[in-house]
Write a protein that holds these residues in place. Structure first.
Motif, short mmCIF file in Angstrom:
data_model
loop_
_atom_site.label_atom_id
_atom_site.label_comp_id
_atom_site.label_asym_id
_atom_site.label_seq_id
_atom_site.Cartn_x
_atom_site.Cartn_y
_atom_site.Cartn_z
N VAL A 149 0.45 -23.59 -8.44
CA VAL A 149 0.06 -22.58 -7.45
C VAL A 149 1.07 -22.47 -6.33
O VAL A 149 1.06 -21.52 -5.58
CB VAL A 149 -1.34 -22.87 -6.86
CG1 VAL A 149 -2.40 -22.46 -7.83
CG2 VAL A 149 -1.47 -24.31 -6.45
N GLY A 150 1.94 -23.48 -6.20
CA GLY A 150 2.88 -23.53 -5.08
C GLY A 150 3.68 -22.26 -4.95
O GLY A 150 3.79 -21.68 -3.86
N GLN A 151 4.20 -21.83 -6.08
CA GLN A 151 5.05 -20.63 -6.08
C GLN A 151 4.30 -19.43 -5.50
O GLN A 151 4.78 -18.75 -4.59
CB GLN A 151 5.45 -20.32 -7.52
CG GLN A 151 6.65 -19.43 -7.63
CD GLN A 151 7.91 -20.25 -7.71
OE1 GLN A 151 7.94 -21.30 -8.32
NE2 GLN A 151 8.96 -19.79 -7.05
N ALA A 152 3.08 -19.23 -6.03
CA ALA A 152 2.30 -18.07 -5.61
C ALA A 152 2.02 -18.13 -4.11
O ALA A 152 2.23 -17.15 -3.40
CB ALA A 152 0.98 -18.03 -6.37
N VAL A 153 1.63 -19.31 -3.64
CA VAL A 153 1.28 -19.42 -2.24
C VAL A 153 2.49 -19.16 -1.35
O VAL A 153 2.40 -18.49 -0.32
CB VAL A 153 0.66 -20.81 -1.95
CG1 VAL A 153 0.60 -21.04 -0.46
CG2 VAL A 153 -0.72 -20.88 -2.55
N SER A 154 3.67 -19.66 -1.77
CA SER A 154 4.80 -19.47 -0.88
C SER A 154 5.20 -18.00 -0.84
O SER A 154 5.62 -17.50 0.20
CB SER A 154 5.97 -20.36 -1.29
OG SER A 154 6.18 -20.28 -2.66
N ILE A 155 5.03 -17.30 -1.96
CA ILE A 155 5.36 -15.87 -1.92
C ILE A 155 4.39 -15.12 -1.01
O ILE A 155 4.78 -14.36 -0.14
CB ILE A 155 5.32 -15.27 -3.35
CG1 ILE A 155 6.48 -15.84 -4.16
CG2 ILE A 155 5.41 -13.75 -3.29
CD1 ILE A 155 6.41 -15.54 -5.62
N VAL A 156 3.09 -15.40 -1.21
CA VAL A 156 2.08 -14.75 -0.38
C VAL A 156 2.31 -15.09 1.09
O VAL A 156 2.30 -14.23 1.97
CB VAL A 156 0.66 -15.18 -0.81
CG1 VAL A 156 -0.36 -14.67 0.17
CG2 VAL A 156 0.37 -14.66 -2.20
#
Lengths: 546, 367
Positions: free
Chosen positions: A404-411
């Motif tokens: 989920v890290g990737q998604a959260v950092s983009i958001v």
């Protein structure tokens, strides 16, 4: 385990006298209990069953300890037993080199030699056991220590000595590429959690008998192995004495990471700045040792500490020394600049926007003012909010599961960037600034960047109350503080303050290797010269004559 | 040992320059330009000679009593009671001069940058940072200075260089004939008083790694300070002319104001503030340290750190009470202060002490 681990009492945390093996752990004897002190002084008895009974009592309810009793070859007069911890000791070694040797291969030797109960011990030791490393002990404590650290203990009936077979072989991570300290050019391997592997990684870089690795055990409960590495002849003997003294003073129940030791041995425990360096790169540690530093390795962590640590090392990276000097020097300057940005950029921005608008060129001022026109918050609140948002994102980025890290950092990036600007909550300039500050803090050493990140916030408050004057006062306070710091006696700001002209070759610039003929003066004072003079490459003398 | 630190010759030179330059840089041009007009540089040369002479006296005196500070050896020269009295006066002197410096510092910041902020905020902040430095000893503020010192020199050089398009060296003419010797001599008093703060070496000398380098330290630092003062004076006069310079409180600030470069580098006064605050921190710390060390030696204490806070409070209170306004302060600094300083604690007393030491046969032929 409950009997072995005795409760720690406050009075035990005094300055204890250390015993010869640098274990630095002292225990008070306690009646009706096998505390460590009892064990070290308790001798083994000649009777195998008595010994086994005692050991089983000490290691009761330890389901992972394995006892295997057997007879010597066909001769059932000689009783033997091995004890080891399942998972720590190598089973194949146990069965091949100990049990097989004693049960099956023994007759080959026995044909020529006459075995008796009395001579069994020496003969087993000299002729039969095929393990590489063999020690003996006559104390119960020695047996327990050996078993718990992964060795296999062989007890022979009728003898008061136990044989310790070096059979440590547990599951561990393989040597892999460093996760946190990445270089483009240079060795990629990183330390792992096993101490022996780590010492071998250092030894592989420095093939020299003067590389010394001393062992000690720290932590009353964990009994963690700690190694002190240094190069005799280069390191200052006083430094080693000092490090040893500080390590021996440690009297805690556990050492789980180098950080435990770091906080117990540093010079200025209250300072936000680290005065002990840690790295997971063997090449870095080797370079540190070669400059005259000492390294402290702890079993169970891939991070190795080196002391003394100078502030300038925050800007020095292994790659600097592998790449061409001009390129490395430019990179150093970039890092220095980035360090200043990550400390000061938000506060200078706040100060100028709030107090010193006249400092900006008119066109820039107009553009900033236009951006900020619709923003409802004062500059300081805006910058604080954005900085805190960035810190939250960064913290979350480390903690989140990788999926989920990737998604959260983009958001997150979208939220604090685009959306916040669109909504008119923050000015675009502030977003640029906060992003730049955040990124700049990754250019230099991680542990120093943690301190700088922290100090950024009080300076921002000063900027909002006293403008640039507040910023200057904040910086001066930090400067005075840095000047008070020492790491194992070496001034923290060396070689800038106190100034060492020769030391400047490895500060803002990185001089070519042929020019850095001396070690840093206060670190390697024991043996300053590290290369011959006149190494600068010259064109061959024949060239002019042709 | 009260003060365990030792500093080497290079550190001492840098410390002595920072101790004098930043404040002098800001104030001297105005006073000298006011009195001696375009010939002020001759006054500055004269004051350099005076400072060299006083530095020589201070070092010569200290070399006669190696390992002792001024506060200790006056007792050896004058005997216990008179010596104690003079040492006490010197402690008071260091508190007085530091209170003046702190007041100058606060006044400058209030007048030039933040007129709405109470002066005590500035003074308290800088005193707090100084106290932190002094508490940690000589070596600490010496190391701080090793970072600040090059910044000061570079800033002075760069700002002077950037202002060159506005300069016209003809403004320095005519030399001498217009003013005559009397204004030049008068104008020499103030920079001389400033530069003779080098007397600090009499307190510092036991803490030098190379005590014999005392003369070298005094001479080099005075020459560096003098050179930079002359550069800043000549630059100021060449930019604005003597008439304008004399009317300003802080000509250095205006010299920086004229810089315009590429329509981006302008309004660089803040660099003056940076240099000034950083330099003042070191300067105040040195005098603060001298006062604290002096009182500890006078009271024969084992540790000076308990005195840091009380002396700081006295400094703060004195600096507020001494003068009513910035004008009052400047009139005092421009008229009464230089003769007072030069004839007593920063010159006259030392000469008398030296004479007494020689006469009383304390020479002892020891080096």
């Amino acid at each position: 385990m409950a009997r072995f681990v005795k409760p720690l009492r406050a009075r035990q945390f005094g300055r204890g006298q250390s015993n010869a093996g640098h274990s630095g752990v002292e225990e008070q004897p306690k009646e009706n209990d096998y505390s460590s002190q009892d064990l070290q002084s308790l001798d083994l008895s000649a009777d195998l069953q008595t010994n086994l009974g005692q050991i089983k009592a000490i290691l009761s309810e330890c389901s992972d300890v394995i006892y295997r009793e057997f007879d010597f070859a066909q001769d059932d007069r000689i009783k033997l037993a091995i004890i080891y911890v399942d998972g720590l000791a190598s089973k194949s070694q146990n069965s091949d080199q100990i049990m097989r040797a004693l049960m099956l291969d023994a007759p080959l030797v026995e044909e020529r030699v006459e075995f008796t109960r009395e001579r069994a011990f020496t003969l087993i030791k000299k002729k039969l056991l095929t393990v590489h490393q063999l020690d003996e002990t006559n104390s119960l404590g020695g047996v327990i220590d050996a078993v718990l650290s992964g060795d296999t203990v062989l007890l022979v009936d009728g003898h008061t000595f136990a044989l310790i077979n070096g059979t440590r072989g547990w599951e561990g991570r393989k040597v892999e590429e460093s996760q946190t300290e990445i270089v483009v050019r240079g060795p990629r391997e990183a330390f792992v959690e096993t101490l022996r592997v780590n010492t071998s990684l250092i030894r592989r870089k420095i093939h020299n008998p003067n590389l010394k690795i001393e062992m000690m055990k720290l932590g009353q409960v964990t009994r963690t192995e700690v190694a002190l590495a240094y190069i005799k002849g280069i390191v200052n003997d006083k430094l080693i004495a000092e490090v040893k003294e500080r390590l021996e003073r440690i009297n805690v129940d556990s050492i789980l990471e180098t950080g435990y030791i770091e906080e117990l041995i540093e010079d200025n425990p209250r300072s936000p700045f680290p005065t002990v360096f840690h790295t997971e790169r063997p090449d870095k540690v080797a370079a540190q040792l070669l400059e005259g530093r000492a390294a402290i390795l702890v079993d169970g962590t891939p991070y190795v500490m080196t002391v003394p640590f100078l502030f300038i090392e925050s800007l020095q990276f292994p790659e600097d020394y592998y790449e061409r000097s001009l390129v490395s020097s430019a990179a150093r300057l970039v890092r220095l600049f980035a360090l200043l940005i990550s400390l000061l950029a938000p506060s200078v921005y706040v100060a100028i926007i709030t107090f010193h608008q006249e400092m900006l060129p008119t066109s820039l001022l107009l553009s900033l003012a236009a951006q900020r026109e619709a923003v409802p918050l004062p500059a300081i609140v805006e910058v604080y909010a954005m900085e805190i948002a960035f810190e939250i994102l960064r913290e979350a980025g480390i903690r989140l599961p990788r999926q989920v890290g990737q998604a959260v950092s983009i958001v997150g990036a979208l939220i604090i960037g685009e959306a916040a600007v669109r909504a008119g909550l923050v000015a675009p300039g502030t977003v640029i600034l906060v992003a730049l500050t955040g990124i700049a803090s990754f250019t230099y050493s991680y542990s120093s960047s943690l301190s700088i990140r922290l100090l950024r916030f009080p300076i921002m408050a000063l900027a909002a109350t006293l403008g640039l004057y507040g910023v200057i006062c904040g910086v001066l306070t930090i400067l005075v503080h840095l000047s008070t710091l020492r790491s194992f006696g070496t001034p923290y700001l060396f070689p800038v303050a106190p100034l060492s002209p020769g030391g400047q070759k490895d500060v803002a610039i990185r001089a070519p290797w042929w020019a850095m003929s001396r070690r840093p003066r206060l670190v390697g004072m024991n043996n300053l010269r590290r290369e011959a003079a006149g190494l600068k490459p010259k064109p061959p003398p024949t060239r002019g004559k042709q | 040992m009260l003060e365990g630190g030792k500093i080497n010759t290079r550190q001492a030179i840098a410390l002595m320059v920072t101790m004098v330059l930043p404040t002098a840089f800001l104030f001297v041009t105005s006073v000298t330009g006011h009195l001696a007009k375009q010939d002020g540089w001759i006054s500055l040369l004269l004051s350099i000679f005076t400072a060299l002479l006083i530095g020589w006296v201070a070092v010569n005196l200290s070399l006669r009593f190696p390992g002792k500070t001024l506060f200790q050896y006056v007792e050896l020269i004058l005997g216990r009671w008179l010596g104690k009295f003079v040492a006490f006066l010197y402690v008071l002197w260091y508190i007085h001069i530091n209170a003046l410096i702190i007041r100058e510092y606060g006044s400058f910041l209030v007048a030039a940058f933040m007129p709405e902020t109470p002066i005590s905020v500035f003074m308290l902040l800088i005193l707090a940072i100084s106290a932190y430095a002094v508490r940690n000893g000589l070596e600490v503020f010496t190391r701080v200075n090793e970072i600040i010192f090059p910044l000061i020199l570079v800033t002075v050089i760069v700002t002077s260089a950037l202002a060159t398009p506005e300069m016209d060296l003809k403004r320095l003419q005519p030399v001498f004939v217009e003013n005559g010797p009397v204004p030049i001599l008068k104008a020499a008093f103030m920079p001389a008083a400033w530069m003779s703060e080098i007397v600090m070496l009499a307190v510092l000398s036991p803490y030098l790694t190379q005590i014999k380098d005392g003369y070298k330290i005094a001479a080099t630092s005075t020459l560096i300070t003098g050179t930079f003062l002359i550069i800043s004076f000549v630059g100021g006069i060449a930019t604005f002319g003597p008439e304008v310079i004399g009317g300003w409180l802080f000509p250095a600030l205006n010299s920086v104001r004229v810089i315009h470069l590429a329509n981006f580098l302008e309004r660089l006064e803040v660099t003056v503030m940076v240099v000034w605050v950083a330099g003042a921190l070191v300067k105040i710390s040195v005098f603060y340290w001298a006062a604290v060390l002096g009182s500890a030696q006078w009271l024969e204490l084992k540790d000076y750190r308990p005195l840091v806070l009380p002396v700081g409070i006295i400094l703060f209170a004195t600096s507020i009470m001494l003068h009513d306004s910035i004008l009052d302060l400047f009139v005092f600094l421009g008229t009464a202060w230089p003769p007072f300083a030069l004839t007593t604690f920063q010159g006259g007393f030392l000469l008398l002490l030296l004479a007494a030491a020689i006469i009383r046969g304390k020479v002892g032929k020891r080096k």
